[in-house]
Scaffold this active site. Structure first.
Site, mmCIF file in Angstrom:
data_model
loop_
_atom_site.group_PDB
_atom_site.id
_atom_site.type_symbol
_atom_site.label_atom_id
_atom_site.label_comp_id
_atom_site.label_asym_id
_atom_site.label_seq_id
_atom_site.Cartn_x
_atom_site.Cartn_y
_atom_site.Cartn_z
ATOM 1 N N LYS A 31 0.857 -1.174 0.000
ATOM 2 C CA LYS A 31 0.000 0.000 0.000
ATOM 3 C C LYS A 31 0.900 1.234 0.000
ATOM 4 C CE LYS A 31 -1.863 2.914 2.275
ATOM 5 N NZ LYS A 31 -1.873 4.414 2.007
ATOM 6 N N GLU A 80 9.530 1.293 10.920
ATOM 7 C CA GLU A 80 10.583 2.299 10.734
ATOM 8 C C GLU A 80 9.887 3.646 10.842
ATOM 9 O OE1 GLU A 80 12.706 5.036 9.872
ATOM 10 O OE2 GLU A 80 12.600 4.483 7.756
ATOM 11 N N CYS A 139 13.576 10.768 7.526
ATOM 12 C CA CYS A 139 13.419 10.341 8.916
ATOM 13 C C CYS A 139 14.691 10.531 9.726
ATOM 14 C CB CYS A 139 12.958 8.892 8.967
ATOM 15 S SG CYS A 139 13.989 7.750 8.037
ATOM 16 N N GLU A 198 9.640 15.788 16.222
ATOM 17 C CA GLU A 198 10.000 15.657 14.806
ATOM 18 C C GLU A 198 9.170 16.622 13.968
ATOM 19 O OE1 GLU A 198 10.920 12.141 11.626
ATOM 20 O OE2 GLU A 198 9.008 12.016 12.682
#
Length: 504
Positions: free
Chosen positions: A199, A274, A308, A405
């Site tokens: 997906k 992750e 990331c 973040e």
């Protein structure tokens, strides 16, 4: 302030093959066939540099996920895939890598139009990296093996272990590096003998769909790779919770990662995550400062900070703080913003309007808390989702811009004065994340000692965001579970079975 020359961006820049691809109806790949979504609905695909619609994709949902998982199960348990020799799986993966290389320019342009990244990033790094992930994984197909085990049971025994595919794998990927991320998940799963339902992110579905076309051309049997486009709340949630899925591999935000874990509880499927990061970068006074300045800037501004492992916390020794922060701010003030297909564009847009709102909100929160913007504000006349690179000084550890973040081109510069490794490691580890870190120094003693103390999955020394298919990748704490790439990336898609035969 340098402005982009928009006159160079026109229709002639787009490869005719890409134009043809964009015009085609984009359906779901299920059981080797391209089919419409069960709902018959589709969603628009946006060029983030212009906010214009460039294509549409099928809006998959629960029924489509059911069909895709069933196809993957048939291919795994009763189809050609389960009986295929490892060397044949290797040849198919290598053939797919070759096809990606043949169509590399198409993929580069598709990534740029869909994600917004400068085409040089796609052409020179992300597309070749996708090829290498398939080639690396192909080499493992013939090397998955078990062991003979000496046991201490009474009598005579022949005991051994088998390494077998975990089963049907759901893979849900993020939008920041769509093609490479799909490759780094699909390749090891297929090498291990699993079947896949992928997906892609709803923001960036196009390169995965083109990859699906080439997978069929390469000869992958029906049901081995299924691709269902759609949003996370429908297709993604149905896939993560599906009882026919044996493992979920997810890349994305920590918030969604928690939802994936909850969804997996029904049949206790295996999960790899992750997730996010707030990676520190340390610049010591003995470092090669020109290289460290360029490296620190690239660590946060590459791909518009949508990485990331972006080096978003920049710790600079007080003896070189002024020089380093001025150098990073100068780079931020000079980076050329523009459409990714424009020659000379060094930084593209963010992926969406909501991402712009998120990043600008963090910048404002930092300023209101006392942070200062140290670089010249950047603007572009394009109508897309642009936020200029931002260097914040006078930041403190309690600020949200330092702790959370952002996933954008925003770096918080801070001083440190103590060269004692243990004290510096405390600063590096003062976060709920544990993905990566960067160290700039010529002192191997500092490099090795600090690297051993940092709680993170990867530590780079005199570099940042350097990935290789052979090096394991993943994080600790809220940065995720498990590892991708390397031998660990293959192991993530394998189960161990013990066999004990009583010989007498």
């Amino acid at each position: 302030m340098q402005q982009p020359d928009n006159s160079r961006r026109d229709a002639t820049l787009v490869d005719p093959r890409v134009k043809d691809f964009l015009r085609r109806p984009h359906r779901l790949l299920i059981d080797g066939q391209w089919v419409n979504a069960d709902s018959g609905e589709s969603f628009p695909v946006i060029d983030p540099a212009t906010a214009g619609i460039i294509a549409s994709a099928a809006a998959g949902g629960k029924r489509d996920i059911d069909l895709a998982v069933s196809a993957a199960r048939r291919a795994l348990e009763g189809g050609v895939w389960s009986r295929l020799a490892p060397s044949e799986r290797a040849r198919l993966l290598w053939r797919l890598a070759d096809l990606i290389a043949v169509h590399a320019e198409e993929f580069a342009q598709i990534e740029t139009l869909d994600n917004g990244m400068p085409i040089a990033f796609a052409r020179d790094f992300f597309v070749p990296a996708a090829c290498e992930h398939f080639r690396y994984a192909a080499g493992w197909c013939t090397k998955v093996s078990g062991d003979t085990v000496p046991v201490s049971l009474p009598g005579e025994w022949h005991a051994y272990t088998r390494r077998e595919p975990v089963g049907v794998v759901a893979q849900i990927v993020a939008w920041n590096v769509p093609l490479m991320m799909a490759a780094m998940k699909i390749a090891p799963a297929l090498a291990a003998g699993c079947t896949v339902v992928l997906k892609p992110a709803e923001e960036t579905p196009l390169s995965a769909l083109r990859l699906g076309e080439l997978a069929l051309e390469a000869g992958l049997p029906p049901g081995v790779l299924n691709i269902v486009t759609g949003d996370g709340g429908n297709a993604g949630a149905a896939l993560a919770a599906h009882p026919g899925v044996d493992k979920v591999s997810f890349t994305g935000s920590t918030e969604v990662g928690r939802l994936i874990v909850k969804a997996s509880a029904g049949n206790l499927k295996k999960v790899s995550l992750e997730l996010g990061g707030k990676s520190p970068v340390f610049v010591f006074p003995d470092a090669d400062l020109p290289a460290a300045i360029a490296g620190a800037a690239n660590a946060i501004f590459f791909n518009s900070g949508q990485v990331c492992a972006a080096g978003s916390r920049l710790y600079i020794h007080e003896r070189v703080y002024d020089e380093v922060v001025a150098g990073v701010a100068a780079i931020a003030s000079q980076l050329r913003l523009g459409h990714g297909l424009d020659a000379g564009t060094e930084m593209g847009p963010l992926v969406s309007a909501s991402q712009v709102e998120r990043v600008k909100g963090y910048i404002l929160a930092g300023i209101l808390a006392g942070a200062r913007v140290l670089n010249e504000e950047r603007r572009t006349e394009l109508g897309g989702y642009f936020v200029g690179p931002t260097v914040l000084g006078s930041t403190t550890p309690d600020m949200t811009v330092v702790r959370e973040e952002i996933f954008g081109p925003v770096v918080c510069a801070m001083r440190f004065s103590d060269e004692e490794v243990d004290a510096i490691a405390v600063q590096a580890n003062d976060t709920c994340y544990g993905l990566a870190a960067g160290i700039w120094t010529k002192d191997l003693n500092i490099a090795h000692r600090l690297a051993s103390r940092i709680r993170g999955g990867t530590v780079w020394v005199n570099s940042h965001s350097v990935l290789d298919p052979a090096l394991p990748w993943g994080g600790l704490k809220l940065s995720g579970w498990g590892r991708e790439m390397g031998r660990e990336g293959i192991d993530a898609y394998l189960e161990t079975k013990s066999v004990a035969i009583h010989l007498g």
